[in-house]
Design an enzyme around this catalytic site. Structure first.
Site, PDB file in Angstrom:
ATOM      1  N   GLU A 168      -3.096   6.666  -4.681  1.00  0.00           N
ATOM      2  CA  GLU A 168      -2.461   6.064  -3.289  1.00  0.00           C
ATOM      3  C   GLU A 168      -3.124   4.766  -2.960  1.00  0.00           C
ATOM      4  O   GLU A 168      -4.124   4.651  -3.068  1.00  0.00           O
ATOM      5  CB  GLU A 168      -2.860   7.266  -2.234  1.00  0.00           C
TER       6      GLU A 168
ATOM      7  N   LYS B 194      -6.661  16.835   4.420  1.00  0.00           N
ATOM      8  CA  LYS B 194      -6.144  15.834   3.252  1.00  0.00           C
ATOM      9  C   LYS B 194      -6.800  14.388   3.112  1.00  0.00           C
ATOM     10  O   LYS B 194      -6.967  13.949   1.983  1.00  0.00           O
ATOM     11  CB  LYS B 194      -4.594  15.818   3.453  1.00  0.00           C
TER      12      LYS B 194
ATOM     13  N   ASP C 216     -13.258  19.420 -12.097  1.00  0.00           N
ATOM     14  CA  ASP C 216     -11.992  20.491 -11.869  1.00  0.00           C
ATOM     15  C   ASP C 216     -11.537  20.305 -10.500  1.00  0.00           C
ATOM     16  O   ASP C 216     -12.130  20.716  -9.430  1.00  0.00           O
ATOM     17  CB  ASP C 216     -12.424  21.823 -12.219  1.00  0.00           C
TER      18      ASP C 216
ATOM     19  N   HIS D 258      -1.564   0.794   5.604  1.00  0.00           N
ATOM     20  CA  HIS D 258      -1.176   1.712   4.533  1.00  0.00           C
ATOM     21  C   HIS D 258       0.034   0.757   3.897  1.00  0.00           C
ATOM     22  O   HIS D 258       0.069   0.434   2.694  1.00  0.00           O
ATOM     23  CB  HIS D 258      -0.566   2.844   5.055  1.00  0.00           C
TER      24      HIS D 258
HETATM   25  C1  MEV Z   1      -2.966   9.990   4.030  1.00  0.00           C
HETATM   26  O1  MEV Z   1      -2.972  10.151   2.562  1.00  0.00           O
HETATM   27  C2  MEV Z   1      -4.152  10.527   4.774  1.00  0.00           C
HETATM   28  C3  MEV Z   1      -3.817  10.590   6.232  1.00  0.00           C
HETATM   29  O2  MEV Z   1      -2.970  11.309   6.603  1.00  0.00           O
HETATM   30  C4  MEV Z   1      -5.208  11.231   6.867  1.00  0.00           C
HETATM   31  C5  MEV Z   1      -5.257  11.549   8.076  1.00  0.00           C
HETATM   32  O3  MEV Z   1      -4.118  11.643   9.027  1.00  0.00           O
HETATM   33  O4  MEV Z   1      -6.303  11.764   8.776  1.00  0.00           O
HETATM   34  C6  MEV Z   1      -4.035   9.042   6.921  1.00  0.00           C
END
Ligand code: MEV
Length: 439
Positions: A85, A280, A296, A393
């Site tokens: 990413e 995530k 792992d 991003h």
């Molecule tokens: C993207 O990989 C992760 C985010 O969505 C985490 C978040 O929203 O806190 C930017």
């Protein structure tokens, strides 16, 4: 029509490739070329990778980046991260640098206990089973002595074996609930070997236990396996600073930024839809280090998300508060890791990454990973509550779009310059390339 194949694993690598590309791809010659392009030119290294799993065709590359300037408990680390990413390593580096000037991260391991269970069915009198268990317990330790010898020497081993009555959940269901200390090893093989021996001893001893009826003697072991739920193998990492030092951008005051950060975490604590994405983002940081160090990631992921719902609701793994003018941001995560065994010595890049991390013990690596997760969350929330995530991003994603559009090196340089002050999107990149190409 494609026919099922028998004995596939016995075919040579070339035969396997031929079979796959001719049956499943539209251009077998080109597909074969792609698979071969990713072979390592060093035959021994390729063979090592081939032998990690069955039916290896090739290798799937993942970028390995480095996030420098992580000050953790006064020690400066450069953290290797394996991830595809675009923005993750950049975000980690940015957060590390931000906190470097404020004393860095503090991290502490809270526990290193691993869990394993022998799940079994016993049809009979629980009181008798309890007496039998007390009698057989020393024999469980004796029977595993040869397995535990070297782990005991390293200060680890089996710490507890308990009988648990689970018949309220499922008829006749009991467990040997066992805990382990596995020092710098993740310990899966050690734990599973001990559990399987416990199961064998339990069954054998039951057959000879005179107070048991014939039915009671027939203990049915369903399975013996470690648990990836490790709520007592956790680490806490933290950053803090006076609110007025939270100068993240000239566009937002430190006090407002702190307030927004706390509110963002509060939302993730209460709202599962947000909590999953919030966590995530944390796992973007953790998984990248898990992969780079040959751990792992499925085990880590399963354990972390179970922990995030340990109180009955799925919630945030991070916490934030402002108290007496101090902003504090912290994480608590379970991380069952290894820095010995598994791929750690076998995979040359994993070995190198561990060296870059100064050959950490497993607890030290737990601290580094928790910090990587916290830093990632800090970076994500900082963007989310200020500019929004897409600006940064998409900037990082620019190269991917340029590559998709087969941009030349010159076009890339011009595009990077152009998008310093313009919004990146597929459309704007396409438009720029069109105008450059029509000059
Ligand atoms: C993207 O990989 C992760 C985010 O969505 C985490 C978040 O929203 O806190 C930017």
């Amino acid at each position: 029509m494609i026919k099922p194949i028998g004995g596939f694993s016995k075919l040579s690598k070339a035969e396997k490739i031929d079979w796959v590309v001719s049956n499943y791809t539209s251009n077998p010659k080109e597909s074969k070329k792609i698979l071969e392009t990713y072979w390592n030119s060093g035959i021994k290294l390729q063979q090592l990778h081939d032998e990690f799993i069955e039916n290896t065709l090739t290798n799937l590359y993942m970028p390995l980046g480095i996030a420098p300037n992580f000050l953790i408990n006064g020690k400066l680390y450069a953290v290797p991260m394996a991830i595809e990413e675009s923005s993750v390593v950049a975000a980690a580096s940015k957060a590390a640098k931000f906190w470097l000037k404020k004393g860095g991260f503090k991290a502490q391991v809270q526990g290193t206990e691993k869990v394993g269970q022998v799940h079994f069915i016993f049809k009979g009198d629980y009181e008798k089973l309890k007496q039998f268990f007390e009698l057989v317990k020393p024999k469980l330790f004796e029977a595993t002595a040869s397995l535990t010898e070297s782990m005991n020497k390293r200060g680890g081993g089996i710490s507890k074996v308990e009988l648990r009555n689970k018949t309220k959940e499922l008829p006749d269901y009991y467990q040997l609930y066992c805990t382990f200390e596995t020092k710098d090893a993740m310990g899966a093989n050690f734990i599973n070997s001990c559990l399987e021996q416990f199961a064998t001893t339990l069954k054998m001893e039951a057959l000879q236990y005179i107070p048991f009826s014939e039915k009671e003697k027939e203990i049915e072991v369903v399975m013996s396996i470690l648990s990836n739920y490790v709520p007592n193998c956790t680490v806490r990492a933290e950053v803090s600073c006076p609110v007025e030092e939270l100068e993240i951008s000239s566009k937002i005051s430190p006090a407002l930024f702190a307030e927004k950060m706390v509110r963002a975490v509060d939302i993730a604590k209460k709202e599962p839809y947000r909590a999953v994405t919030h966590n995530k983002g944390i796992m973007n940081g953790i998984d990248a280090v898990v992969l780079a160090t040959g751990n792992d990631f499925r085990a880590i992921e399963a354990g972390v998300h179970a922990y995030a719902s340990k109180d009955g609701n799925y919630t945030s793994l991070t916490h934030a508060e402002v108290k007496n003018g101090i902003f504090k941001f912290w994480i608590e995560v379970p991380l069952a890791l290894g820095t010995v065994g598994g791929l750690t010595k076998l995979h040359p890049l994993v070995k190198l990454n561990l060296e870059i991390l100064q050959n950490p013990s497993a607890p030290e690596l737990m601290q580094i990973m928790a910090v990587a997760g916290l830093a990632q969350n800090f970076a994500a929330l900082s963007s989310l509550v200020t500019t929004g995530i897409q600006k940064g991003h998409m900037k990082m994603h620019l190269m991917n779009i340029l590559n998709q559009q087969e941009a030349t090196e010159e076009e890339k340089i011009l595009a990077v310059e152009h998008f310093k002050n313009n919004t990146v999107s597929h459309r704007t990149v396409e438009d720029l390339l069109t105008s450059l190409r029509n000059r």
